[in-house]
Write a protein that holds these residues in place. Structure first.
Motif, PDB file in Angstrom:
ATOM      1  N   GLU A 140     -31.372 -34.293  44.327  1.00 52.37           N
ATOM      2  CA  GLU A 140     -31.112 -33.018  43.683  1.00 52.37           C
ATOM      3  C   GLU A 140     -30.837 -33.231  42.197  1.00 52.37           C
ATOM      4  O   GLU A 140     -30.237 -34.228  41.800  1.00 52.37           O
ATOM      5  CB  GLU A 140     -29.916 -32.328  44.343  1.00 52.37           C
ATOM      6  CG  GLU A 140     -30.172 -31.928  45.790  1.00 52.37           C
ATOM      7  CD  GLU A 140     -28.980 -31.228  46.414  1.00 52.37           C
ATOM      8  OE1 GLU A 140     -27.929 -31.132  45.738  1.00 52.37           O
ATOM      9  OE2 GLU A 140     -29.083 -30.788  47.569  1.00 52.37           O
ATOM     10  N   ILE A 141     -31.299 -32.307  41.388  1.00 54.50           N
ATOM     11  CA  ILE A 141     -31.105 -32.383  39.941  1.00 54.50           C
ATOM     12  C   ILE A 141     -30.295 -31.174  39.502  1.00 54.50           C
ATOM     13  O   ILE A 141     -30.646 -30.032  39.816  1.00 54.50           O
ATOM     14  CB  ILE A 141     -32.457 -32.398  39.200  1.00 54.50           C
ATOM     15  CG1 ILE A 141     -33.290 -33.613  39.633  1.00 54.50           C
ATOM     16  CG2 ILE A 141     -32.240 -32.410  37.691  1.00 54.50           C
ATOM     17  CD1 ILE A 141     -34.700 -33.605  39.064  1.00 54.50           C
ATOM     18  N   VAL A 142     -29.210 -31.412  38.786  1.00 55.64           N
ATOM     19  CA  VAL A 142     -28.379 -30.336  38.261  1.00 55.64           C
ATOM     20  C   VAL A 142     -28.606 -30.241  36.758  1.00 55.64           C
ATOM     21  O   VAL A 142     -28.499 -31.239  36.037  1.00 55.64           O
ATOM     22  CB  VAL A 142     -26.888 -30.571  38.561  1.00 55.64           C
ATOM     23  CG1 VAL A 142     -26.038 -29.481  37.906  1.00 55.64           C
ATOM     24  CG2 VAL A 142     -26.645 -30.599  40.062  1.00 55.64           C
ATOM     25  N   ILE A 143     -28.954 -29.044  36.297  1.00 57.85           N
ATOM     26  CA  ILE A 143     -29.170 -28.786  34.874  1.00 57.85           C
ATOM     27  C   ILE A 143     -27.999 -27.957  34.366  1.00 57.85           C
ATOM     28  O   ILE A 143     -27.828 -26.800  34.772  1.00 57.85           O
ATOM     29  CB  ILE A 143     -30.487 -28.022  34.640  1.00 57.85           C
ATOM     30  CG1 ILE A 143     -31.667 -28.714  35.318  1.00 57.85           C
ATOM     31  CG2 ILE A 143     -30.721 -27.832  33.148  1.00 57.85           C
ATOM     32  CD1 ILE A 143     -31.987 -30.075  34.783  1.00 57.85           C
ATOM     33  N   PRO A 144     -27.159 -28.497  33.497  1.00 59.19           N
ATOM     34  CA  PRO A 144     -26.014 -27.722  32.994  1.00 59.19           C
ATOM     35  C   PRO A 144     -26.459 -26.661  31.991  1.00 59.19           C
ATOM     36  O   PRO A 144     -27.505 -26.790  31.344  1.00 59.19           O
ATOM     37  CB  PRO A 144     -25.142 -28.784  32.321  1.00 59.19           C
ATOM     38  CG  PRO A 144     -26.122 -29.840  31.875  1.00 59.19           C
ATOM     39  CD  PRO A 144     -27.203 -29.864  32.928  1.00 59.19           C
ATOM     40  N   ALA A 145     -25.669 -25.621  31.880  1.00 58.57           N
ATOM     41  CA  ALA A 145     -25.953 -24.558  30.901  1.00 58.57           C
ATOM     42  C   ALA A 145     -25.200 -24.838  29.609  1.00 58.57           C
ATOM     43  O   ALA A 145     -24.110 -25.409  29.631  1.00 58.57           O
ATOM     44  CB  ALA A 145     -25.543 -23.205  31.462  1.00 58.57           C
ATOM     45  N   PRO A 146     -25.764 -24.435  28.486  1.00 67.15           N
ATOM     46  CA  PRO A 146     -25.030 -24.594  27.224  1.00 67.15           C
ATOM     47  C   PRO A 146     -23.839 -23.646  27.185  1.00 67.15           C
ATOM     48  O   PRO A 146     -23.827 -22.614  27.853  1.00 67.15           O
ATOM     49  CB  PRO A 146     -26.076 -24.216  26.171  1.00 67.15           C
ATOM     50  CG  PRO A 146     -27.008 -23.287  26.891  1.00 67.15           C
ATOM     51  CD  PRO A 146     -27.080 -23.799  28.287  1.00 67.15           C
ATOM     52  N   LYS A 147     -22.846 -23.996  26.401  1.00 71.61           N
ATOM     53  CA  LYS A 147     -21.683 -23.135  26.264  1.00 71.61           C
ATOM     54  C   LYS A 147     -22.010 -21.992  25.310  1.00 71.61           C
ATOM     55  O   LYS A 147     -22.397 -22.230  24.164  1.00 71.61           O
ATOM     56  CB  LYS A 147     -20.489 -23.932  25.747  1.00 71.61           C
ATOM     57  CG  LYS A 147     -19.956 -24.945  26.751  1.00 71.61           C
ATOM     58  CD  LYS A 147     -18.716 -25.651  26.216  1.00 71.61           C
ATOM     59  CE  LYS A 147     -18.169 -26.647  27.242  1.00 71.61           C
ATOM     60  NZ  LYS A 147     -16.953 -27.349  26.733  1.00 71.61           N
ATOM     61  N   VAL A 148     -21.895 -20.768  25.804  1.00 67.58           N
ATOM     62  CA  VAL A 148     -22.152 -19.584  24.988  1.00 67.58           C
ATOM     63  C   VAL A 148     -21.051 -18.565  25.254  1.00 67.58           C
ATOM     64  O   VAL A 148     -20.310 -18.669  26.236  1.00 67.58           O
ATOM     65  CB  VAL A 148     -23.524 -18.948  25.314  1.00 67.58           C
ATOM     66  CG1 VAL A 148     -24.661 -19.917  25.021  1.00 67.58           C
ATOM     67  CG2 VAL A 148     -23.585 -18.483  26.773  1.00 67.58           C
ATOM     68  N   HIS A 149     -20.957 -17.574  24.391  1.00 64.53           N
ATOM     69  CA  HIS A 149     -20.012 -16.471  24.611  1.00 64.53           C
ATOM     70  C   HIS A 149     -20.744 -15.399  25.423  1.00 64.53           C
ATOM     71  O   HIS A 149     -21.397 -14.515  24.878  1.00 64.53           O
ATOM     72  CB  HIS A 149     -19.538 -15.904  23.276  1.00 64.53           C
ATOM     73  CG  HIS A 149     -18.607 -14.734  23.425  1.00 64.53           C
ATOM     74  ND1 HIS A 149     -17.455 -14.782  24.194  1.00 64.53           N
ATOM     75  CD2 HIS A 149     -18.670 -13.474  22.910  1.00 64.53           C
ATOM     76  CE1 HIS A 149     -16.849 -13.622  24.146  1.00 64.53           C
ATOM     77  NE2 HIS A 149     -17.558 -12.797  23.380  1.00 64.53           N
ATOM     78  N   ALA A 150     -20.658 -15.513  26.742  1.00 68.06           N
ATOM     79  CA  ALA A 150     -21.385 -14.607  27.634  1.00 68.06           C
ATOM     80  C   ALA A 150     -20.653 -13.278  27.731  1.00 68.06           C
ATOM     81  O   ALA A 150     -19.459 -13.229  28.037  1.00 68.06           O
ATOM     82  CB  ALA A 150     -21.524 -15.226  29.015  1.00 68.06           C
ATOM     83  N   ILE A 151     -21.390 -12.195  27.484  1.00 66.67           N
ATOM     84  CA  ILE A 151     -20.792 -10.860  27.574  1.00 66.67           C
ATOM     85  C   ILE A 151     -21.548  -9.943  28.525  1.00 66.67           C
ATOM     86  O   ILE A 151     -21.059  -8.864  28.861  1.00 66.67           O
ATOM     87  CB  ILE A 151     -20.714 -10.191  26.194  1.00 66.67           C
ATOM     88  CG1 ILE A 151     -22.109 -10.026  25.581  1.00 66.67           C
ATOM     89  CG2 ILE A 151     -19.799 -10.973  25.261  1.00 66.67           C
ATOM     90  CD1 ILE A 151     -22.127  -9.214  24.302  1.00 66.67           C
ATOM     91  N   ALA A 152     -22.739 -10.354  28.973  1.00 70.74           N
ATOM     92  CA  ALA A 152     -23.540  -9.479  29.837  1.00 70.74           C
ATOM     93  C   ALA A 152     -24.506 -10.314  30.663  1.00 70.74           C
ATOM     94  O   ALA A 152     -25.567 -10.714  30.178  1.00 70.74           O
ATOM     95  CB  ALA A 152     -24.314  -8.454  29.005  1.00 70.74           C
ATOM     96  N   ALA A 153     -24.145 -10.561  31.921  1.00 72.63           N
ATOM     97  CA  ALA A 153     -24.983 -11.382  32.788  1.00 72.63           C
ATOM     98  C   ALA A 153     -26.197 -10.626  33.325  1.00 72.63           C
ATOM     99  O   ALA A 153     -27.149 -11.248  33.807  1.00 72.63           O
ATOM    100  CB  ALA A 153     -24.153 -11.899  33.971  1.00 72.63           C
ATOM    101  N   SER A 154     -26.190  -9.289  33.240  1.00 75.52           N
ATOM    102  CA  SER A 154     -27.279  -8.499  33.810  1.00 75.52           C
ATOM    103  C   SER A 154     -28.618  -8.885  33.191  1.00 75.52           C
ATOM    104  O   SER A 154     -28.776  -8.891  31.974  1.00 75.52           O
ATOM    105  CB  SER A 154     -27.009  -7.008  33.592  1.00 75.52           C
ATOM    106  OG  SER A 154     -26.748  -6.741  32.225  1.00 75.52           O
ATOM    107  N   GLY A 155     -29.580  -9.224  34.037  1.00 70.43           N
ATOM    108  CA  GLY A 155     -30.911  -9.584  33.577  1.00 70.43           C
ATOM    109  C   GLY A 155     -31.091 -11.059  33.285  1.00 70.43           C
ATOM    110  O   GLY A 155     -32.224 -11.532  33.147  1.00 70.43           O
ATOM    111  N   ALA A 156     -29.990 -11.816  33.186  1.00 74.85           N
ATOM    112  CA  ALA A 156     -30.107 -13.237  32.857  1.00 74.85           C
ATOM    113  C   ALA A 156     -30.865 -13.999  33.948  1.00 74.85           C
ATOM    114  O   ALA A 156     -31.661 -14.897  33.649  1.00 74.85           O
ATOM    115  CB  ALA A 156     -28.718 -13.847  32.651  1.00 74.85           C
ATOM    116  N   GLY A 157     -30.633 -13.630  35.203  1.00 74.19           N
ATOM    117  CA  GLY A 157     -31.351 -14.288  36.292  1.00 74.19           C
ATOM    118  C   GLY A 157     -32.847 -14.030  36.236  1.00 74.19           C
ATOM    119  O   GLY A 157     -33.654 -14.893  36.597  1.00 74.19           O
TER     120      GLY A 157
END
Length: 295
Positions: free
Chosen positions: A220-237
């Motif tokens: 299995e390979i895990v890809i980390p996400a960059p650190k950002v100031h997330a304010i709206a997860a809608s649509g990100a997927g």
């Protein structure tokens, strides 16, 4: 369509999103007053098609819309992306819509009306796919269509020798035993409910933690996400799904595609809105150049 680009066919929903910006998500039976209300275009089919288009893939979207103002906006949005609108199937009545509740931390709850998407019939799909599957590299589906229509589309694509990807959202009970497909993109809850065979490439999105790749007996390979100031997860997927597929079709490298998709999805999470907040083509190109420097 650019013949030098991979060709993707998406069958899904296209709708109007109404987003309520709240201090926090409501408890059962509670009434809250929104800080702001925004209307935007969305729907998993439309979102993923546009994201893939911006990431460098020729895309044909097949979706049912109503004969209303929202339907006209959906047509205009596709045309603005340089996409073919002939896959839009107009039915009487209103276009589908979604209600999104968004808190200050960017977490969301979504309720969707998919009556138009559910009304798509196998006969309509057969007609729409008659020419679109010729030369296509992949068919992408989500969970907004009826079971019979979804399975019919998968069978039709398989008979045409076209690869198949499914994003099982919203999750349907019949996804627990997925048909013959090549790629699944699912969040952790959806992945836990699936019974995918080891031969299927499975990409599990982990929100702000990135994603995980699973394929057969490979580690299995895990890809980390960059650190950002997330304010709206809608649509990100949806940004993730469309971007991953575009890069996977272009490069043939799942890990590379996952890194680009995580970067694009993280960027979307820094802005309010759905389709209007997606990273544009220059941004995706910049993320891709940055990816080359890091690899």
């Amino acid at each position: 369509m650019n013949q030098d680009q991979p060709k993707l066919v998406v069958i899904g929903n296209a709708c109007l999103d109404v987003i309520y910006d709240l201090d926090r998500l409501p408890k059962a039976g509670e009434t809250l007053v929104a800080r702001k209300v925004v209307s935007d275009l969305g729907g998993k089919g439309l979102n993923q098609a546009v994201a893939a288009r911006r990431a460098g893939t020729s895309v044909k979207l097949i979706a049912a819309i109503g004969n209303d103002a929202a339907g006209e906006k959906i047509r205009a949005a596709l045309q603005a992306e340089g996409m073919d609108i002939h896959g839009l199937i107009t039915h009487d009545g209103a276009s589908d819509d979604s209600l999104l509740l968004l808190d200050r931390k960017g977490e969301n709850v979504i309720v969707s009306n998919t009556l138009q998407a559910q009304s798509l019939t196998p006969a309509e799909i057969t007609k729409a796919l008659r020419n679109d599957l010729a030369g296509a590299d992949l068919l992408l589906l989500q969970g907004n269509l009826g079971e019979e229509t979804t399975r019919h589309a998968i069978t039709t694509a398989r008979q045409a020798g076209v690869k198949i990807a499914v994003n099982p959202s919203p999750f349907q009970a019949w996804f627990k035993s997925p048909p013959d497909i090549d790629l699944i993109i699912a969040n952790q809850v959806e992945a836990d409910a699936l019974k995918a065979s080891g031969s299927i490439l499975t990409v599990v999105t982990l929100g702000g933690k990135g994603c995980q790749l699973k394929s057969g007996s490979d580690p299995e390979i895990v890809i980390p996400a960059p650190k950002v100031h997330a304010i709206a997860a809608s649509g990100a997927g949806d940004v993730f799904a469309g971007t991953f597929i575009a890069e996977w079709l272009t490069s043939g490298e799942a890990e590379r595609a996952a890194r680009l998709a995580v970067r694009a999805a993280s960027d979307k999470a820094t802005r309010h809105g759905t389709l209007s907040a997606f990273p544009d083509r220059p941004a995706i190109d910049a993320f891709r150049r940055g990816l080359k420097m890091c690899l």
